[in-house]
Scaffold this motif. Structure first.
Motif, PDB file in Angstrom:
ATOM      1  N   GLU A 866       4.153   8.121   4.050  1.00 44.82           N
ATOM      2  CA  GLU A 866       4.079   6.899   4.400  1.00 44.82           C
ATOM      3  C   GLU A 866       3.723   5.710   3.578  1.00 44.82           C
ATOM      4  O   GLU A 866       4.013   4.420   3.834  1.00 44.82           O
ATOM      5  N   ALA A 867       3.497   6.220   2.354  1.00 43.54           N
ATOM      6  CA  ALA A 867       2.973   5.019   1.258  1.00 43.54           C
ATOM      7  C   ALA A 867       4.104   4.000   1.151  1.00 43.54           C
ATOM      8  O   ALA A 867       3.787   2.905   1.027  1.00 43.54           O
ATOM      9  N   GLY A 868       5.595   4.457   0.922  1.00 39.42           N
ATOM     10  CA  GLY A 868       6.696   3.492   0.697  1.00 39.42           C
ATOM     11  C   GLY A 868       6.527   2.271   1.735  1.00 39.42           C
ATOM     12  O   GLY A 868       6.534   1.110   1.542  1.00 39.42           O
ATOM     13  N   ASP A 869       6.125   2.770   2.954  1.00 44.74           N
ATOM     14  CA  ASP A 869       6.416   1.752   4.109  1.00 44.74           C
ATOM     15  C   ASP A 869       5.046   0.690   4.052  1.00 44.74           C
ATOM     16  O   ASP A 869       5.195  -0.377   4.220  1.00 44.74           O
ATOM     17  N   TYR A 870       3.879   1.308   3.519  1.00 44.89           N
ATOM     18  CA  TYR A 870       2.823   0.468   3.502  1.00 44.89           C
ATOM     19  C   TYR A 870       3.092  -0.637   2.143  1.00 44.89           C
ATOM     20  O   TYR A 870       2.918  -1.762   2.508  1.00 44.89           O
ATOM     21  N   PHE A 871       3.956  -0.167   1.290  1.00 51.25           N
ATOM     22  CA  PHE A 871       3.940  -1.239   0.181  1.00 51.25           C
ATOM     23  C   PHE A 871       5.246  -1.991   0.277  1.00 51.25           C
ATOM     24  O   PHE A 871       5.152  -3.185  -0.158  1.00 51.25           O
ATOM     25  N   LYS A 872       5.947  -1.599   1.087  1.00 47.88           N
ATOM     26  CA  LYS A 872       7.089  -2.542   1.645  1.00 47.88           C
ATOM     27  C   LYS A 872       6.628  -3.658   2.583  1.00 47.88           C
ATOM     28  O   LYS A 872       7.200  -4.876   2.309  1.00 47.88           O
ATOM     29  N   LYS A 873       5.460  -3.296   3.287  1.00 46.13           N
ATOM     30  CA  LYS A 873       4.935  -4.539   4.029  1.00 46.13           C
ATOM     31  C   LYS A 873       3.423  -5.119   3.480  1.00 46.13           C
ATOM     32  O   LYS A 873       2.597  -5.674   3.973  1.00 46.13           O
ATOM     33  N   PHE A 874       3.386  -4.982   2.022  1.00 42.59           N
ATOM     34  CA  PHE A 874       2.150  -5.122   1.301  1.00 42.59           C
ATOM     35  C   PHE A 874       1.708  -6.816   1.374  1.00 42.59           C
ATOM     36  O   PHE A 874       2.922  -7.570   1.074  1.00 42.59           O
ATOM     37  N   GLU A 875       0.736  -6.754   1.738  1.00 43.17           N
ATOM     38  CA  GLU A 875      -0.064  -8.373   1.816  1.00 43.17           C
ATOM     39  C   GLU A 875      -1.044  -8.597   0.799  1.00 43.17           C
ATOM     40  O   GLU A 875      -1.850  -7.437   0.856  1.00 43.17           O
ATOM     41  N   ALA A 876      -1.119  -9.668   0.079  1.00 49.02           N
ATOM     42  CA  ALA A 876      -2.197  -9.820  -0.601  1.00 49.02           C
ATOM     43  C   ALA A 876      -1.962 -11.531  -1.116  1.00 49.02           C
ATOM     44  O   ALA A 876      -0.992 -11.986  -1.354  1.00 49.02           O
ATOM     45  N   ASP A 877      -3.375 -12.266  -1.131  1.00 52.01           N
ATOM     46  CA  ASP A 877      -3.137 -13.558  -1.448  1.00 52.01           C
ATOM     47  C   ASP A 877      -3.368 -13.462  -3.061  1.00 52.01           C
ATOM     48  O   ASP A 877      -3.483 -12.457  -3.718  1.00 52.01           O
ATOM     49  N   ASP A 878      -3.437 -14.701  -3.635  1.00 49.43           N
ATOM     50  CA  ASP A 878      -3.161 -14.925  -5.059  1.00 49.43           C
ATOM     51  C   ASP A 878      -4.624 -14.462  -5.728  1.00 49.43           C
ATOM     52  O   ASP A 878      -4.783 -13.813  -6.638  1.00 49.43           O
ATOM     53  N   ARG A 879      -5.876 -14.591  -5.176  1.00 50.62           N
ATOM     54  CA  ARG A 879      -7.076 -13.810  -5.522  1.00 50.62           C
ATOM     55  C   ARG A 879      -7.086 -12.303  -5.412  1.00 50.62           C
ATOM     56  O   ARG A 879      -7.167 -11.887  -6.521  1.00 50.62           O
ATOM     57  N   GLN A 880      -6.412 -11.495  -4.741  1.00 49.79           N
ATOM     58  CA  GLN A 880      -6.150 -10.219  -4.703  1.00 49.79           C
ATOM     59  C   GLN A 880      -5.259  -9.650  -5.697  1.00 49.79           C
ATOM     60  O   GLN A 880      -5.658  -8.808  -6.308  1.00 49.79           O
ATOM     61  N   MET A 881      -4.316 -10.604  -5.793  1.00 50.47           N
ATOM     62  CA  MET A 881      -3.256 -10.114  -6.786  1.00 50.47           C
ATOM     63  C   MET A 881      -3.860 -10.243  -8.137  1.00 50.47           C
ATOM     64  O   MET A 881      -3.691  -9.561  -9.164  1.00 50.47           O
TER      65      MET A 881
END
Length: 973
Positions: A866-881
């Protein structure tokens, strides 16, 4: 700073120049709380901070270990669930971890960036003094243990990270052996219980006992604070005092360590360990003789026994090892000196033996030691062991660990026991005393006093038992079922609710407000330029030389890379066997014992390894090498050249008895690695299903090589002539002038001296043309279940993304950080209870996900899927990146020792990974955006869809999931 003065709440008590490590030791005490602080002042930019507590356990519930995990799960100032993980994701740390010892708990961090260093100190100090364990009982449930029950008809089980970690530790017979040695010697003290936790006892720990342990020991009055490196000490003292210590009052903490009363006679203890139903019990017993040796505060004895252990048991010329091997009572012999406890232990271990050999084992040890005392130890052997230890002390290269971290541990080995923290750091005068052994009976007297005449000893027998794991598992299920039946409906409901509460905590994200409380550097704090590794190409007598000009304190690091492409496919395992044998068998000039002495007297060590390096950006191409790594003081370079020439060109392969001993030892050591590093073993074996370099390395040194060694040992007498012939042929093909790339790390001013004295070696090499072999490997998705008696699993999936049309980009390293410390950490470790889970995206396309000491199997594979699906929907703001990028750069910018700089530069040269490539990768990492991570979702999904998997683990668990595998393999006979 002046003695007796108070600086920001700390009184300077003592100051001591420690010339051996180019440092000044400054010992402080915090006036208000009594906290002890030791600062090692020097020019090292890799700064280290540690806070430790004396934490003697009274039982084997593992409370010190569970607490070590738990305090790093949120605190007063940093209320996120996993501050430790947030720091790993977004800090420039060069070290970040915590350690549970039998009598202390340490929390060390390191960084070369001062702002980052202060942030790390802040988070760790808040964690130990103000942890959220008092607010959230779920923390102990997650990190320690809890009853897990999903619904009233479900099965009641135990879960917990430390619980599963220790189930894994207690699966390895070597781990059981070393954990039980201290129990056998110190039954009435803190060393007679398991500070890490015994899985059978961990569930006895209550939440109240857990909190009481923290209240009792985690107080400044019981703390040992350590600072190291080029720092503003006044500023750090001010910060520690004002932010933390000043909030506490001095109290009396009873953390006294007990001394075991000496035995009147030697104890004997027998322990069983589990083996699988198909394994044979013969030749699977461990015999050990163990001694309590003085006190750790005796600085001379502490160092001398370390040398004596090497002298007796760690070299081919070691007399006690040789006597035990010659007696044929076991197939591997090794020793251990454990100085990091109030009462140090010395152990002699015979592996792959049988219980009936116990009396013979005891008599050989006694007879050999008695003979050494009467007749004296060979002075050259003494000189060799002292020299190799002195070389290591002066070099201070700790295989990638920050020097200051190692010094902190050495300091604790006296400081914790109420002596000065520099006792084991200043070694010059002690070495002088020990060197009197070259003209006196120094070591002979030690043997007599501490071994032969010492009744405070034990004989520990660790023997195999079929069905033990199954019986324990059945007993546990029965016990849990009986407990479940004894519960009222209300009590069952309470367990279900607690399970759901924990799951809710584990699956609820930290709020953005809480996350911003974790201090974070900015991208501007990172140097956009990659550091250039030193490398200059030269040529001498037709040999290409890579010279790495760095300050090495008079040491030359000489690495020889011989191309092995000329070796045919059937002979690949013999390359690795050759690397294991060289330097351990006789040559024309030296018998193998004398050779070992000559190496240790004249050099800092010679190591032989066989490995392969992939071509950057290419899934198919790789460069197989036979590598000889050596180090030597410049004045001994000529001697190193002679020794290398003798080993390379005049090794004798006709010593059948010696060859058999080395093969038996190799098998034994590989078994230890399989148990200890199962996650890496499974992932690397998986590469052999589809990757040319993976297949090659598996045959060379992986599980295929292990099978080769097992067969060779079993049929040695029938195969010895063939073995000798293959070693001779492979040696002739490899050690050729045309195959050699030489890498030397030393200062520019010393190069000519090296070149003048090293060139005699080249004439020892062959010079004929060697035709490279084109390997035609066959690949298949074996999807093996590798069955052992272990109680946990190591679950791996892998494939090569370049074979699927994807290309490498530096942003994949940011993806790795997100996978390791976000997706896999939360799903496999936090929710699944595994001790760890890791991913890798290599520059040749090889990719894996793997887990460590994992209670699960099919569920972990589902998480990978299921990892690929997680990365396809990955969310992060500028601070997290920013956080993920900084954490990724931290791995790239780890400070390198001189030898590591030379080695890294040479390896990059072989892989054709240029400085321009390094700079481009860095720029790609720094420019990574959320969209880049989402794009990688397809790459991950496609890799996982190929369904290449390998699991190493519990026999019953693998059989329960047999439909997942194409082959079930019993790993050990």
């Amino acid at each position: 700073m002046e003695l007796g003065n108070i600086y920001n709440g700390f009184k300077l008590l003592e100051e001591n120049n420690i010339d051996e490590i180019n440092s000044t030791g400054m010992l402080f005490e915090h006036e208000k709380t009594g906290a002890k602080l030791f600062y090692l002042k020097n020019d090292d930019d890799n700064k280290v901070f540690s806070i430790s507590f004396r934490t003697p356990p009274t039982d084997s519930t593992g409370v010190p270990h569970i607490l070590e995990h738990s305090v790093l799960c949120g605190s007063r100032k940093f209320p996120v669930k996993e501050p430790f993980v947030e720091l790993v994701k977004g800090s420039l740390n060069t070290f970040l971890n915590a350690f549970t010892f039998p009598d202390k708990t340490m929390y060390p961090v390191a960084s070369t960036n001062d702002k980052d260093f202060k942030n790390l100190m802040d988070v760790y100090l808040d964690a130990v003094f103000y942890p959220n364990i008092y607010k959230y009982p779920e923390i102990m449930m997650q990190e320690g243990w809890h009853y897990d029950l999903q619904d009233k008809d479900g099965e009641l089980t135990y879960k917990g990270v430390v619980y599963n970690e220790m189930k894994g530790a207690f699966s390895s017979p070597e781990s059981i052996l070393f954990r039980k040695i201290s129990e056998s010697l110190f039954p009435d003290t803190q060393y007679g219980v398991e500070s890490g936790g015994d899985p059978d006892v961990i569930p006895e720990l209550t939440q109240q006992q857990f909190l009481d342990f923290h209240k009792r020991y985690y107080h400044p009055s019981n703390s040992y604070i350590y600072l190291y490196g080029n720092i503003d000490i006044s500023e750090k003292l001010k910060f520690i005092d004002e932010e933390y210590l000043n909030n506490f009052e001095r109290i009396q903490v009873d953390s006294q360590l007990n001394i075991q009363k000496p035995f009147e006679k030697q104890r004997e203890v027998i322990i069983e360990y589990p083996i699988s139903s198909t394994e044979k019990e013969e030749d699977k017993t461990f015999l050990s003789m163990n001694f309590a040796v003085g006190k750790a505060t005796d600085d001379e004895l502490y160092l001398a026994f370390d040398i004596l252990e090497h002298l007796l048991l760690e070299t081919p010329s070691s007399p006690l090892k040789k006597a035990l091997i010659d007696a044929n009572i076991g197939k591997d012999v090794f020793g251990s000196f454990e100085g990091g406890m109030l009462q140090p232990m010395f152990s002699i271990v015979v592996k792959s033996s049988n219980e009936k050999e116990k009396d013979k084992f005891k008599s050989i040890v006694t007879e050999t030691l008695t003979k050494l005392v009467k007749e004296g130890i060979d002075k050259k052997l003494i000189e060799a062991s002292i020299n190799i230890k002195e070389f290591k002390l002066r070099e201070a290269d700790y295989h990638g660990y920050p020097t200051g971290l190692i010094y902190s541990m050495k300091a604790m080995d006296s400081w914790l026991y109420d002596e000065k923290p520099w006792e084991h750091l200043a070694f010059e005068n002690i070495l002088k005393k020990i060197k009197t052994a070259l003209t006196t009976n120094y070591f002979e007297s030690m043997i007599e006093k501490y071994l032969l005449d010492n009744n405070h000893s034990s004989v520990l027998i660790v023997k195999p038992a079929k069905g033990l794991a199954e019986k324990k598992e059945a007993d546990l299920k029965k016990r849990l079922e009986e407990y479940r039946k004894s519960l009222s409906d209300k009590e069952i409901e309470e367990i279900i609710n607690n399970t759901k509460l924990l799951e809710k905590r584990q699956t609820t994200s930290d709020s953005p407000e809480e996350l911003t409380k974790i201090p974070l550097l900015s991208i501007k704090d990172i140097d956009p330029k990659a550091k250039r590794l030193p490398l200059e190409e030269k040529e001498e007598q037709g040999i290409k030389i890579l010279h790495h000009s760095v300050f090495t304190n008079g040491i030359a690091y000489v690495n020889m890379y011989f191309d092995t492409q000329g070796v045919n496919e059937e002979q690949i395992p013999y390359i690795s066997l050759l690397s294991t044998i060289m330097g351990k068998v006789s040559t024309e000039k030296y018998n193998y014992e004398d050779l070992a002495k000559e190496i240790n007297i004249n050099t800092g060590g010679i190591r032989h390894t066989a490995q392969a390096y992939y071509e950057t950006g290419d899934a198919e191409k790789f460069y197989p090498k036979f590598v000889i790594r050596s180090k030597v003081l410049l004045e001994n370079i000529s001697k190193l050249s002679q020794l290398l020439g003798e080993i390379i060109s005049h090794t004798r392969f006709d010593e059948h008895k010696r060859l058999k001993e080395i093969i038996q030892e190799t098998k034994s050591r590989m078994e230890m690695i399989i148990f200890d590093r199962g996650h890496v073993v499974a992932a690397n074996h998986l590469f052999s299903y589809f990757s040319p370099i993976g297949r090659y390395e598996d045959i060379l040194s992986g599980l295929s090589f292990y099978k080769f060694i097992v067969e060779l040992e079993k049929n040695f007498d029938d195969r010895v002539e063939e073995l000798v012939k293959n070693l001779q042929e492979v040696s002739k093909v490899i050690f050729n002038k045309n195959n050699l790339l030489l890498s030397v790390t030393l200062e520019e001013k010393d190069y000519e001296e090296f070149n003048k004295n090293f060139g005699s070696l080249y004439s020892e090499l062959g010079n004929e043309y060697i035709k490279p072999t084109e390997y035609k490997f066959k690949f298949e998705a074996k999807n093996e279940g590798l069955m052992t008696s272990g109680k946990v699993q190591y679950v791996a999936k892998a494939y090569n993304f370049m074979k699927l049309g994807y290309s490498y980009n530096g942003s994949l390293q940011v993806l790795r950080a997100i996978a390791n410390y976000d997706y896999l950490w939360n799903r496999v470790r936090v929710q699944g209870g595994a001790y760890g889970s890791f991913s890798s995206f290599q520059r040749n396309g090889n990719t894996f996900f793997t887990s460590y000491r994992d209670p699960n199997l099919d569920n972990t594979l589902k998480i990978y899927q299921e990892a690929g699906d997680y990365f396809k929907k990955f969310e992060a703001d500028d601070r997290q990146m920013t956080k993920y990028i900084i954490g990724t750069i931290s791995d790239l910018d780890f400070p390198l020792t001189p030898s590591m700089k030379g080695e890294r530069a040479a390896e990059n040269y072989i892989k054709h990974f240029t400085h321009e490539d390094i700079q481009r990768e860095r720029e790609e990492i720094l420019a990574t955006k959320v969209e880049d991570i989402r794009k990688f979702g397809d790459l991950v999904s496609d890799v996982m869809k190929q369904n290449y998997l390998c699991v190493l683990g519990n026999e019953d668990r693998i059989k329960e999931n047999k439909e997942l595998f194409n082959e079930l393999v019993t790993l050990f006979e």
